[in-house]
Each structure stands twice: as structure tokens, then as C-alpha cells.
Design a protein around this motif. Sequence first.
Motif, PDB file in Angstrom:
ATOM      1  N   MET A 120       0.824  -1.201   0.000  1.00  0.00           N
ATOM      2  CA  MET A 120       0.000   0.000   0.000  1.00  0.00           C
ATOM      3  C   MET A 120       0.866   1.261   0.000  1.00  0.00           C
ATOM      4  SD  MET A 120      -3.270  -1.025   2.402  1.00  0.00           S
ATOM      5  CE  MET A 120      -4.298   0.288   1.748  1.00  0.00           C
ATOM      6  N   ILE A 121       1.957   1.257   0.751  1.00  0.00           N
ATOM      7  CA  ILE A 121       2.868   2.407   0.763  1.00  0.00           C
ATOM      8  C   ILE A 121       3.456   2.619  -0.629  1.00  0.00           C
ATOM      9  CG2 ILE A 121       5.118   3.208   1.618  1.00  0.00           C
ATOM     10  CD1 ILE A 121       4.350   1.905   4.336  1.00  0.00           C
ATOM     11  N   GLU A 122       3.840   1.528  -1.288  1.00  0.00           N
ATOM     12  CA  GLU A 122       4.387   1.621  -2.646  1.00  0.00           C
ATOM     13  C   GLU A 122       3.364   2.197  -3.607  1.00  0.00           C
ATOM     14  OE1 GLU A 122       5.278  -1.864  -5.591  1.00  0.00           O
ATOM     15  OE2 GLU A 122       7.024  -1.650  -4.283  1.00  0.00           O
ATOM     16  N   LYS A 132       7.095   8.205   3.593  1.00  0.00           N
ATOM     17  CA  LYS A 132       6.710   6.843   3.967  1.00  0.00           C
ATOM     18  C   LYS A 132       5.708   6.863   5.114  1.00  0.00           C
ATOM     19  CE  LYS A 132       8.701   2.303   5.028  1.00  0.00           C
ATOM     20  NZ  LYS A 132       9.949   1.535   5.234  1.00  0.00           N
ATOM     21  N   ALA A 133       5.928   7.760   6.088  1.00  0.00           N
ATOM     22  CA  ALA A 133       5.015   7.855   7.235  1.00  0.00           C
ATOM     23  C   ALA A 133       3.629   8.330   6.795  1.00  0.00           C
ATOM     24  CB  ALA A 133       5.588   8.802   8.283  1.00  0.00           C
ATOM     25  N   GLU A 137       0.102   6.166   6.933  1.00  0.00           N
ATOM     26  CA  GLU A 137      -1.093   6.702   7.602  1.00  0.00           C
ATOM     27  C   GLU A 137      -2.308   6.657   6.666  1.00  0.00           C
ATOM     28  OE1 GLU A 137      -2.613  10.765   9.913  1.00  0.00           O
ATOM     29  OE2 GLU A 137      -0.599  10.672   9.036  1.00  0.00           O
ATOM     30  N   LEU A 138      -2.094   7.036   5.402  1.00  0.00           N
ATOM     31  CA  LEU A 138      -3.184   6.979   4.426  1.00  0.00           C
ATOM     32  C   LEU A 138      -3.638   5.543   4.214  1.00  0.00           C
ATOM     33  CD1 LEU A 138      -5.038   8.264   2.309  1.00  0.00           C
ATOM     34  CD2 LEU A 138      -3.149   8.125   0.666  1.00  0.00           C
ATOM     35  N   ALA A 139      -2.679   4.599   4.141  1.00  0.00           N
ATOM     36  CA  ALA A 139      -3.012   3.181   3.963  1.00  0.00           C
ATOM     37  C   ALA A 139      -3.866   2.679   5.126  1.00  0.00           C
ATOM     38  CB  ALA A 139      -1.729   2.360   3.840  1.00  0.00           C
ATOM     39  N   ARG A 140      -3.455   3.028   6.362  1.00  0.00           N
ATOM     40  CA  ARG A 140      -4.212   2.592   7.546  1.00  0.00           C
ATOM     41  C   ARG A 140      -5.621   3.185   7.549  1.00  0.00           C
ATOM     42  NH1 ARG A 140      -1.827   5.428  11.999  1.00  0.00           N
ATOM     43  NH2 ARG A 140      -3.416   6.966  11.405  1.00  0.00           N
TER      44      ARG A 140
END
Length: 340
Positions: A120-122, A132-133, A137-140
Motif C-alpha cells: 500500500m505504501i508503494e 513513507k510515514a 497513515e493513508l493506507a491505515r
Amino acid sequence: MPNPAATAAPTLEVRGLRTHFHTRAGVLPAVDGVSFTLERGRILGLVGESGSGKSVTGFSIMGLVDPPGRIAAGEIRFQGRDLVAMPAPELRRLQGNRIAMIFQDPMMTLNPVMRVEAQMIEAVRAHSGASKAQARELARDTLGLMGIPSPEERLRAYPHQLSGGMRQRVAIAIALLHRPDLIIADEPTTALDVTIQAQILSEVQRLVRQHGTSLIWITHDLSVVAGLADDVAVMYAGRIVEHGPVDAVLDQPLHPYTAGLIGSLPSLNRERRRLRQIPGMTPDLLALPPGCAFAARCPRASAACARQPELEAAGPAAAQGALRQVRCFHAGQPAATELA
């Protein structure tokens, strides 16, 4: 962000789309002259039997048709810009960002050897300058929007540690990461049990309404379309045969193929009567008849059906006042033997 200059244009306009596959046996017209418009925040159900061309239509819009297939003709206008004529680098910037696809098998989206958070970060950082942080956060938060419990724990999991329904929720969350303007969903809940399916459909419908996203939901299941879509387009042999508001089409189908699909639903059959079915088989796309492709299976067929009917307006839908379209010389005329 959406293109401000294109906000007046519909999210999607497909005009005369033809997608052909060049095989040793000949040219297979998987999509043959498909046209429709999808406005912002609307949900279109694309319905038909296997081989009707509905999935190839979705892949064509996404620019994911691989050789020996290719778009032979037509326009696919996304917010006024033609995706068919768009340079490949520009199209790639839209894919997964402003236009996203949800596949039937979530493992077409998920890498089995990467944790959910890494994928999801990728996906976030591929289309934005987020740290990355920020991406994590957006992924969560997006997992939470999909109704996924304990999103922190799911982020650390590998796909094989999740249930089938949870994997599909994660795949849908990935599609929603950038709040795309258009999502194409290719039967993403077909393999799930009805309870999980109903939950996912409810969450997707809520998110679409919240963000004004346009959605194409590809399925063979009319009961899903009835509860989800605003409009429905019924496909047969690579062509749209009926198109209109979902309630009007399902309550009063004009094309005999649509009537056959609705009549074959178990919930609409009387108790202790044989399940209705459409006679015959879908035609070979490499050897389509010169006229109506459905004529050999149709109880309304006449000599006129030796010609190819056009998709034409069929008057305003009752109550909605919206235009309906049908490809049939005998639209809405029941036959005495129709699917008896």
C-alpha cells in the motif's frame, strides 16, 4: 486531483469501442461498437453471460488489453481526454491514480511475498510525493474506511494470512487510495459468501457516494446490480443490447435477452415450476450470424432479424424520465412462447 478544466465533461464517454483479438482462426470481435456515458458519482452495472465482452470492455478502458488483442476503433474519453490516443507515459500516470481497477481475484493486485503495508505504501508513493510515514497513515485510514477491523494489524500481515473476504477488502482499499474519479470492478465479490458480499457492496456504494467516484461494476449477477447500480448496460456477443436506469430495465425489460436473464433468476420463478432458461448457446464470435446475434435463441425472432439492429432510443423510462436504449426490432413485444 481531478482536472479542473474537465469538470464539466462526464467522467467517462465510450464511443464506438471495438476491441479485437487476432487469432489463427480469424479476428475475434470481443467488443463490437460499444458506446455509453458515465457521469460523476454514478454506478453503471455491466451485465452479461461469460464471453459477452463485459470484462474486455473494462480492460480496454484501463488500457490493459495485451496482444493478440488491441483496440481497433473508437474513443474512450476520460474527463474529456481520449485514453486511446494518449501517450503511454501519460496513461500510466492515470492508471491506479485517477482510474483504478478491482479484479475478481485479489491476488492479481496483492503480491504474496510482501506485507500489506509495503504494497500500500508503494502504491501511494508511486503517484504522490508523500513520505513513507504519510503513505502508511493513508493506507491505515483507507483500510478503516473499508470496514477492516484492526487496520494496524492487517497492515503487518501477508496476504496468505488474511481470509478471502479480507484480501478482497484490501484490494479494494488499494484501488481507493488516491480517491480515483473512476473505478472499474470486474466481478470482485463473485467468489465470496453472500454475507461478506453484501457488506463489501454496502461499503463500496457508501464510499462512491461520499467521494463522487464513478463506478463500473462488471457482473453476471443481476441481483447485485439491482441493489447497487444506478444504470445497467446488458451485453451480448460483444454488443450492448439494452441500456437504461436499473429499476426500469429490471422491472420492464425491452430486449428478449434481458428478459431471459431476469426470468432465469430462481427468486422470480413460481414454486414447484422448472427454472426458466434461455435456450441454446452463446454464438461463436469467430462466426457470428449476419443479423442479430441473439436471433437463434430468441422467441420473438422474425425475418427482420436477418439484419443487424442498431442500439436506438426506446423512449423515456417510466418515473425516471431517463432515456432507454435497446438493440431489437421487436423491443418489448412478448411472444406467446417466450421462455416458457
